[in-house]
Design an enzyme around this catalytic site. Structure first.
Site, PDB file in Angstrom:
ATOM      1  N   ASP A  26      29.958  -0.246  27.204  1.00 14.19           N
ATOM      2  CA  ASP A  26      31.101  -1.132  26.967  1.00 14.19           C
ATOM      3  C   ASP A  26      31.617  -1.729  28.276  1.00 14.19           C
ATOM      4  O   ASP A  26      31.510  -1.097  29.327  1.00 14.19           O
ATOM      5  CB  ASP A  26      32.209  -0.314  26.272  1.00 14.19           C
ATOM      6  CG  ASP A  26      33.242  -1.209  25.621  1.00 14.19           C
ATOM      7  OD1 ASP A  26      33.014  -2.435  25.508  1.00 14.19           O
ATOM      8  OD2 ASP A  26      34.290  -0.678  25.210  1.00 14.19           O
ATOM      9  N   ASN A  28      31.079  -5.175  29.295  1.00 18.36           N
ATOM     10  CA  ASN A  28      30.355  -6.346  29.826  1.00 18.36           C
ATOM     11  C   ASN A  28      31.244  -7.589  29.843  1.00 18.36           C
ATOM     12  O   ASN A  28      31.234  -8.360  30.806  1.00 18.36           O
ATOM     13  CB  ASN A  28      29.140  -6.672  28.953  1.00 18.36           C
ATOM     14  CG  ASN A  28      28.098  -5.587  28.956  1.00 18.36           C
ATOM     15  OD1 ASN A  28      28.120  -4.715  29.813  1.00 18.36           O
ATOM     16  ND2 ASN A  28      27.185  -5.636  28.003  1.00 18.36           N
ATOM     17  N   GLY A  29      31.985  -7.784  28.751  1.00 14.57           N
ATOM     18  CA  GLY A  29      32.832  -8.972  28.631  1.00 14.57           C
ATOM     19  C   GLY A  29      33.903  -9.002  29.703  1.00 14.57           C
ATOM     20  O   GLY A  29      34.085 -10.011  30.398  1.00 14.57           O
ATOM     21  N   TRP A  31      33.960  -7.428  32.516  1.00 17.16           N
ATOM     22  CA  TRP A  31      33.311  -7.539  33.829  1.00 17.16           C
ATOM     23  C   TRP A  31      33.056  -9.011  34.162  1.00 17.16           C
ATOM     24  O   TRP A  31      33.312  -9.464  35.281  1.00 17.16           O
ATOM     25  CB  TRP A  31      31.999  -6.751  33.798  1.00 17.16           C
ATOM     26  CG  TRP A  31      31.264  -6.651  35.094  1.00 17.16           C
ATOM     27  CD1 TRP A  31      31.417  -5.700  36.057  1.00 17.16           C
ATOM     28  CD2 TRP A  31      30.228  -7.530  35.561  1.00 17.16           C
ATOM     29  NE1 TRP A  31      30.546  -5.925  37.094  1.00 17.16           N
ATOM     30  CE2 TRP A  31      29.801  -7.045  36.817  1.00 17.16           C
ATOM     31  CE3 TRP A  31      29.622  -8.672  35.055  1.00 17.16           C
ATOM     32  CZ2 TRP A  31      28.807  -7.656  37.566  1.00 17.16           C
ATOM     33  CZ3 TRP A  31      28.630  -9.294  35.801  1.00 17.16           C
ATOM     34  CH2 TRP A  31      28.228  -8.794  37.033  1.00 17.16           C
ATOM     35  N   SER A  71      26.301  -3.511  17.419  1.00 15.75           N
ATOM     36  CA  SER A  71      26.766  -2.746  16.258  1.00 15.75           C
ATOM     37  C   SER A  71      26.814  -3.616  15.011  1.00 15.75           C
ATOM     38  O   SER A  71      26.789  -4.852  15.092  1.00 15.75           O
ATOM     39  CB  SER A  71      28.161  -2.176  16.537  1.00 15.75           C
ATOM     40  OG  SER A  71      29.125  -3.196  16.449  1.00 15.75           O
ATOM     41  N   GLU A  73      29.303  -4.171  13.474  1.00 13.22           N
ATOM     42  CA  GLU A  73      30.567  -4.919  13.565  1.00 13.22           C
ATOM     43  C   GLU A  73      30.470  -6.086  14.556  1.00 13.22           C
ATOM     44  O   GLU A  73      31.300  -6.998  14.526  1.00 13.22           O
ATOM     45  CB  GLU A  73      31.706  -3.981  14.022  1.00 13.22           C
ATOM     46  CG  GLU A  73      32.134  -2.952  12.973  1.00 13.22           C
ATOM     47  CD  GLU A  73      31.137  -1.813  12.787  1.00 13.22           C
ATOM     48  OE1 GLU A  73      30.477  -1.415  13.776  1.00 13.22           O
ATOM     49  OE2 GLU A  73      30.987  -1.329  11.645  1.00 13.22           O
ATOM     50  N   ASN A  74      29.468  -6.065  15.420  1.00  7.34           N
ATOM     51  CA  ASN A  74      29.374  -7.107  16.459  1.00  7.34           C
ATOM     52  C   ASN A  74      29.070  -8.500  15.902  1.00  7.34           C
ATOM     53  O   ASN A  74      29.209  -9.498  16.615  1.00  7.34           O
ATOM     54  CB  ASN A  74      28.332  -6.731  17.525  1.00  7.34           C
ATOM     55  CG  ASN A  74      28.811  -5.661  18.471  1.00  7.34           C
ATOM     56  OD1 ASN A  74      28.027  -4.918  19.034  1.00  7.34           O
ATOM     57  ND2 ASN A  74      30.122  -5.565  18.682  1.00  7.34           N
ATOM     58  N   TRP A  75      28.684  -8.577  14.618  1.00 12.06           N
ATOM     59  CA  TRP A  75      28.456  -9.906  14.021  1.00 12.06           C
ATOM     60  C   TRP A  75      29.752 -10.713  13.962  1.00 12.06           C
ATOM     61  O   TRP A  75      29.719 -11.927  13.792  1.00 12.06           O
ATOM     62  CB  TRP A  75      27.897  -9.769  12.594  1.00 12.06           C
ATOM     63  CG  TRP A  75      26.549  -9.113  12.529  1.00 12.06           C
ATOM     64  CD1 TRP A  75      26.298  -7.838  12.122  1.00 12.06           C
ATOM     65  CD2 TRP A  75      25.264  -9.676  12.857  1.00 12.06           C
ATOM     66  NE1 TRP A  75      24.948  -7.573  12.190  1.00 12.06           N
ATOM     67  CE2 TRP A  75      24.297  -8.682  12.634  1.00 12.06           C
ATOM     68  CE3 TRP A  75      24.855 -10.928  13.335  1.00 12.06           C
ATOM     69  CZ2 TRP A  75      22.936  -8.894  12.858  1.00 12.06           C
ATOM     70  CZ3 TRP A  75      23.505 -11.146  13.557  1.00 12.06           C
ATOM     71  CH2 TRP A  75      22.564 -10.140  13.322  1.00 12.06           C
ATOM     72  N   ARG A 194      30.786   6.913  27.128  1.00  4.12           N
ATOM     73  CA  ARG A 194      31.272   5.557  26.859  1.00  4.12           C
ATOM     74  C   ARG A 194      31.904   5.018  28.134  1.00  4.12           C
ATOM     75  O   ARG A 194      32.755   5.670  28.746  1.00  4.12           O
ATOM     76  CB  ARG A 194      32.305   5.537  25.738  1.00  4.12           C
ATOM     77  CG  ARG A 194      32.737   4.090  25.452  1.00  4.12           C
ATOM     78  CD  ARG A 194      33.706   3.962  24.303  1.00  4.12           C
ATOM     79  NE  ARG A 194      33.894   2.543  24.002  1.00  4.12           N
ATOM     80  CZ  ARG A 194      33.979   2.032  22.794  1.00  4.12           C
ATOM     81  NH1 ARG A 194      33.904   2.810  21.752  1.00  4.12           N
ATOM     82  NH2 ARG A 194      34.156   0.739  22.622  1.00  4.12           N
ATOM     83  N   SER A 202      33.481   4.301  17.927  1.00  2.00           N
ATOM     84  CA  SER A 202      33.052   3.017  17.357  1.00  2.00           C
ATOM     85  C   SER A 202      31.811   3.106  16.462  1.00  2.00           C
ATOM     86  O   SER A 202      30.890   2.296  16.603  1.00  2.00           O
ATOM     87  CB  SER A 202      32.809   1.994  18.477  1.00  2.00           C
ATOM     88  OG  SER A 202      33.995   1.774  19.179  1.00  2.00           O
TER      89      SER A 202
END
Ligand code: FPP
Length: 248
Positions: A26, A28-29, A31, A71, A73-75, A194, A202
């Site tokens: 977790d 990346n965004g 960063w 995941s 949920e990432n859609w 994590r 998650s």
């Protein structure tokens, strides 16, 4: 589908470190945002970290590395981020396949492939087949993976076996059910890490991590180093796992 055979028990780790580490990669965004760059820039940096951590597994005594790449949920993310991630997975397979094969890494994918682009699925299947003889490190990449979704899919297959008379209801127990999970061939994770300071799981490996140790670290995934990975593995070796029992 009939139940899979029981997983083969592999050599125990003599170092006392974790044999199977699972990572929720977790941050990346954030960063990328901190650098004034688009989120995908962070995902690309994150993909490079995968190589570093994977290469450091043998020295840490880690035989199984499982990473959460996308995941169920990432859609919900923007269409461009989802498309960018899917493209990144294809690029990762294309650019890393030779190194994975030559370094003895066996690659597996978990998650529901039905919603994935058939071209990507084809590449995933090919990489699994190409590395099937390898045994130095087992890399499992979770794509379109959700723990609840996995249990639901497993239950469906199990119910079908019962309906078709291949499985007796009385045979269903804690040993039988995991044989229907995507991870049926893997040992449970010893340690789940994590990154990025969030302390939640998650929907990752819900069944499998029932007795795992957890480490939540503040480092954003693109900054996570092999050195920090080794420190966490060493800290794990000092932990006292009792699996619900008492200290012997
Ligand atoms: C979570 O960070 C990260 C993801 C949803 C994608 C993970 C993918 C990679 C690390 C790269 C690709 C991996 C492979 C195997 C090629 P986030 O985007 O939620 O970060 P944020 O919480 O800071 O927004």
């Amino acid at each position: 589908m009939t139940a899979q055979p029981k997983p083969i028990t592999t050599t125990p780790d003599i170092s006392g470190g974790p044999r199977h580490v699972a990572i929720i990669m977790d941050g990346n965004g954030r960063w990328a945002t901190q650098r004034g760059r688009p989120r995908l820039f962070g995902h690309h940096a994150g993909a490079r970290r995968v190589r570093d951590i994977l290469e450091s597994c043998p020295a840490a005594g880690v035989k199984y590395l499982t990473i959460f790449a996308f995941s169920t949920e990432n859609w919900k993310r923007t269409q461009s981020e989802v498309a960018g991630l899917m493209k990144l997975f294809r690029k990762y397979i294309l650019t890393e396949a030779d190194a994975l094969k030559n370094n003895g890494v066996r690659v597996r994918f978990i998650g529901d492939r039905v919603r994935l682009d058939p071209k990507l699925v084809e590449m995933m299947d090919a990489l699994e087949a190409r590395t099937i003889e390898n045994d130095s490190v087992n890399l499992t990449i979770a794509i379109n993976y959700g723990g609840r979704d996995e249990v639901a899919r497993a239950t469906k297959r199990l119910a079908r076996d019962v309906a078709d008379g291949r499985l007796n209801v009385d045979e269903i127990d804690e040993e039988t059910l995991p044989r229907y999970l995507d991870t049926w061939v893997l040992p449970d994770p010893d340690l789940v890490i994590r990154t990025s300071g969030e302390a939640r799981i998650s929907n990752f490996l819900l069944w499998q991590s029932a007795y795992s140790e957890y480490e939540f670290v503040n480092t954003l995934w693109p900054d996570f180093t092999a050195e920090e990975f080794h420190q966490l593995c060493a800290a794990y070796a000092k932990r006292d796992r009792r699996f619900g029992g008492v200290k012997g």
